[in-house]
Design a protein around this motif. Structure first.
Motif, short mmCIF file in Angstrom:
data_model
loop_
_atom_site.label_atom_id
_atom_site.label_comp_id
_atom_site.label_asym_id
_atom_site.label_seq_id
_atom_site.Cartn_x
_atom_site.Cartn_y
_atom_site.Cartn_z
N ALA A 18 -5.14 -0.89 1.29
CA ALA A 18 -3.85 -0.46 2.32
C ALA A 18 -2.71 -1.39 2.40
O ALA A 18 -1.67 -0.97 2.31
N LYS A 19 -2.94 -2.78 2.24
CA LYS A 19 -1.87 -3.62 2.32
C LYS A 19 -1.06 -3.60 1.09
O LYS A 19 0.11 -3.76 1.20
N ALA A 20 -1.75 -3.43 -0.02
CA ALA A 20 -0.95 -3.51 -1.28
C ALA A 20 -0.13 -2.15 -1.49
O ALA A 20 1.16 -2.18 -1.93
N HIS A 21 -0.64 -1.04 -0.69
CA HIS A 21 0.10 0.12 -0.69
C HIS A 21 1.49 0.04 0.13
O HIS A 21 2.49 0.57 -0.39
N VAL A 22 1.28 -0.68 1.46
CA VAL A 22 2.28 -0.95 2.16
C VAL A 22 3.28 -1.76 1.84
O VAL A 22 4.49 -1.66 1.55
N LEU A 23 3.00 -2.78 0.92
CA LEU A 23 3.81 -3.67 0.23
C LEU A 23 4.92 -2.75 -0.85
O LEU A 23 5.76 -2.87 -0.94
N ARG A 24 4.07 -1.88 -1.78
CA ARG A 24 4.91 -1.09 -2.75
C ARG A 24 5.79 -0.13 -1.88
O ARG A 24 6.95 -0.15 -2.38
N GLU A 25 5.36 0.35 -0.89
CA GLU A 25 6.16 1.40 0.02
C GLU A 25 7.41 0.69 0.51
O GLU A 25 8.48 1.14 0.60
N LEU A 26 7.31 -0.85 0.76
CA LEU A 26 8.48 -1.60 1.22
C LEU A 26 9.36 -1.97 0.13
O LEU A 26 10.20 -2.87 0.33
N ALA A 88 -0.36 2.72 10.53
CA ALA A 88 -0.62 4.06 9.86
C ALA A 88 -2.17 4.12 9.05
O ALA A 88 -2.69 5.24 9.01
N PHE A 89 -2.92 2.90 8.92
CA PHE A 89 -4.13 2.87 8.53
C PHE A 89 -4.95 2.44 9.68
O PHE A 89 -6.29 1.98 9.27
N SER A 90 -4.89 2.46 10.83
CA SER A 90 -5.43 1.57 11.79
C SER A 90 -6.56 3.04 12.20
O SER A 90 -6.52 4.02 11.96
N TRP A 91 -7.70 2.53 12.97
CA TRP A 91 -8.70 3.30 13.55
C TRP A 91 -8.17 4.32 14.49
O TRP A 91 -8.63 5.50 14.56
N THR A 92 -7.11 3.73 15.30
CA THR A 92 -6.52 4.85 16.39
C THR A 92 -5.88 6.04 15.60
O THR A 92 -5.91 7.20 15.70
N ALA A 118 -17.63 5.16 7.82
CA ALA A 118 -17.51 5.27 6.31
C ALA A 118 -16.43 6.26 6.30
O ALA A 118 -15.86 6.03 5.44
N LYS A 119 -16.36 7.36 7.09
CA LYS A 119 -15.49 8.35 7.09
C LYS A 119 -14.08 7.66 7.15
O LYS A 119 -13.10 8.08 6.76
N TYR A 120 -14.01 6.65 8.03
CA TYR A 120 -12.95 6.00 8.08
C TYR A 120 -12.12 5.19 7.09
O TYR A 120 -11.02 5.47 6.40
N VAL A 124 -8.96 5.82 4.76
CA VAL A 124 -8.00 4.92 4.19
C VAL A 124 -7.83 5.06 2.69
O VAL A 124 -6.76 4.72 2.11
N ALA A 125 -8.75 4.89 2.05
CA ALA A 125 -8.76 5.15 0.41
C ALA A 125 -8.03 6.22 0.14
O ALA A 125 -7.16 6.24 -0.78
N ARG A 126 -8.03 7.53 0.62
CA ARG A 126 -7.21 8.67 0.31
C ARG A 126 -5.93 8.27 0.67
O ARG A 126 -4.90 8.73 0.08
#
Length: 430
Positions: A18-26, A88-92, A118-120, A124-126
């Motif tokens: 998730a963090k790597a995705h965020v970095l690329r998006e930024l 955007a990747f949080s539990w909430t 596990a579903k959470y 995140v993976a998707r």
């Protein structure tokens, strides 16, 4: 580090993805993350992983999710954007998307069942788009520019994955038991029987272990008709995990950890994490008069008719032998399980870096700020062994956001330096 290969698709892997995705998006540099997983994303929280039946509850708050504690501080000028994007990747966010947030709040923010966690993680993976390779790692070899990992999929097809850096997660094999005996179950065998509703009738049950794996097994056994359920551990009693602000703050923010002596650090871990039950499990067991604690280490396993005998050893008293109908080995994972996968050259590189034969103490002492073994050109990230050197939250779910920062920060800064020189690299540092 252009490519990071992660063994195990659990919370740590998802936090990094998730963090790597965020970095690329930024528009910030980040490695390509590939995850190898033998079961499924979040597999150790599902019955197929062998560590649970999926119906027990998470021992920590789900709000300690893949972005927690949301205080990235290494990318000057970008930290706020990183923290906000990780929400955007949080539990909430997961609950809001599923329409379950209001109900969860109204029910008092309960810890989710393992299968929901596990579903959470699968969500995140998707959402991150991370590459997940389903297969079992057979060998890990040193390569000219990093690592080469041999993987075999469910159909027996072999492949090789290369990477600049490697991160290993997970507890290892859940099918191991202390001894081969028909009345002694591994934790995988136990949960398999529970899932099939085939646990035999028992009058005297025992669980070996004092941690959360044992706690979940005890929590399950008291739901059955056993006359006695004993937990066996070398500690003087079964301790409850420390859940006050003071203990939790050391897990959420490892900044204070470096100021503690090694003895102080070991004491914190012993009192709050190793060999302790969660508050919820402890409360479930306290009111049940069938539950007992037997102190000692199992030194002998023997047969007794249709039952099993365990001999327990304590330093200051004679050995004691106890008889049971069923015993569950819930001592948990093996911290160095992954070494069986290393070829001779890879093991040699680790030995050179840590200055001697590979053992747990040397590896723990070698873990640097980035959660990798210090002194290795090809990065080997071992967050499960980072607790003593870097902070008690890294081996568990207590600071997944900080974990991803540590793993990815150096790669981002290195890439920035190559592209923009030392001046641009300095902008990432406070």
């Amino acid at each position: 580090m252009d490519r990071l290969l992660v063994v195990g698709a659990g919370p740590k892997a998802m936090a990094v993805a998730a963090k790597a995705h965020v970095l690329r998006e930024l528009g910030l540099p980040a490695p390509r993350v590939t995850i190898v997983e033998s079961h499924a994303v979040g597999g150790n929280w599902l019955p197929s992983g062998g560590w649970t039946d999926g119906r027990h509850r998470l021992g920590t708050s789900p709000e300690k999710d893949v972005g927690f504690p949301y205080h990235s501080s290494w990318a000057r000028g970008h930290n706020r954007a990183i923290n906000e994007a990780m929400m955007a990747f949080s539990w909430t966010a997961f609950l809001v998307e599923r329409g379950g947030y209001a109900e969860w709040v109204d029910r008092g923010r309960p810890s989710p069942h393992h299968h929901v966690w596990a579903k959470y993680l699968q969500w995140v993976a998707r959402k991150s788009g991370v590459e997940v390779v389903l297969g079992t790692v057979r060998t890990i070899a040193a390569a000219a520019k990093g690592w080469e990992v041999a993987v075999v999929d469910a159909d027996g097809v072999a492949s090789a994955l290369g990477s600049d850096a490697l991160m290993i997660t997970g507890p290892g094999n859940s099918a191991r038991a202390l001894a081969e005996h028909p009345k002694m179950l591994s934790i995988a065998e136990f949960w398999n029987l529970i899932g099939r509703r085939e646990l035999p009738s028992i009058s005297r049950a025992a669980v070996i272990g004092g941690g959360e794996t044992a706690g979940s097994a005890m929590d399950e056994l008291v739901r059955h008709d056993a006359l006695t359920v004993s937990v066996i551990s070398p500690a003087a009693t079964i301790y409850t995990r420390g859940e006050s602000y003071f203990e939790n703050s050391l897990y959420s923010d490892p900044g204070k950890w470096r100021a503690l002596s090694v003895d102080e650090r070991r004491d914190v871990v012993r009192r709050t994490d190793r060999g302790v039950f969660s508050v919820r499990v402890q409360e479930n067991l306290l009111g049940d008069s069938r539950v007992h604690h037997l102190q000692g280490r199992v030194v002998r396993v023997g047969g007794l008719g249709e039952g099993i005998e365990l001999t327990l050893r304590n330093e200051r008293r004679p050995d004691q032998t106890h008889a049971f109908d069923l015993v569950v080995d819930a001592t948990g994972g093996q911290p160095l399980w992954f070494l069986d996968l290393f070829d001779a050259d890879a093991a040699d590189l680790v030995e050179l870096a840590i200055g001697g034969p590979i053992d747990k103490d040397r590896l723990e002492a070698s873990i640097g700020h980035d959660l990798a073994v210090t002194g290795m050109e090809a990065k080997l990230f071992l967050p499960n062994l980072a607790g003593l050197a870097q902070g008690p939250g890294f081996p568990n779910l207590s600071c997944l956001g900080e974990l991803s920062d540590r793993v990815l920060a150096e790669a981002t800064m290195r890439s920035s330096a190559v592209r923009g020189g030392a001046t641009q690299r300095a902008e990432y540092l406070r």
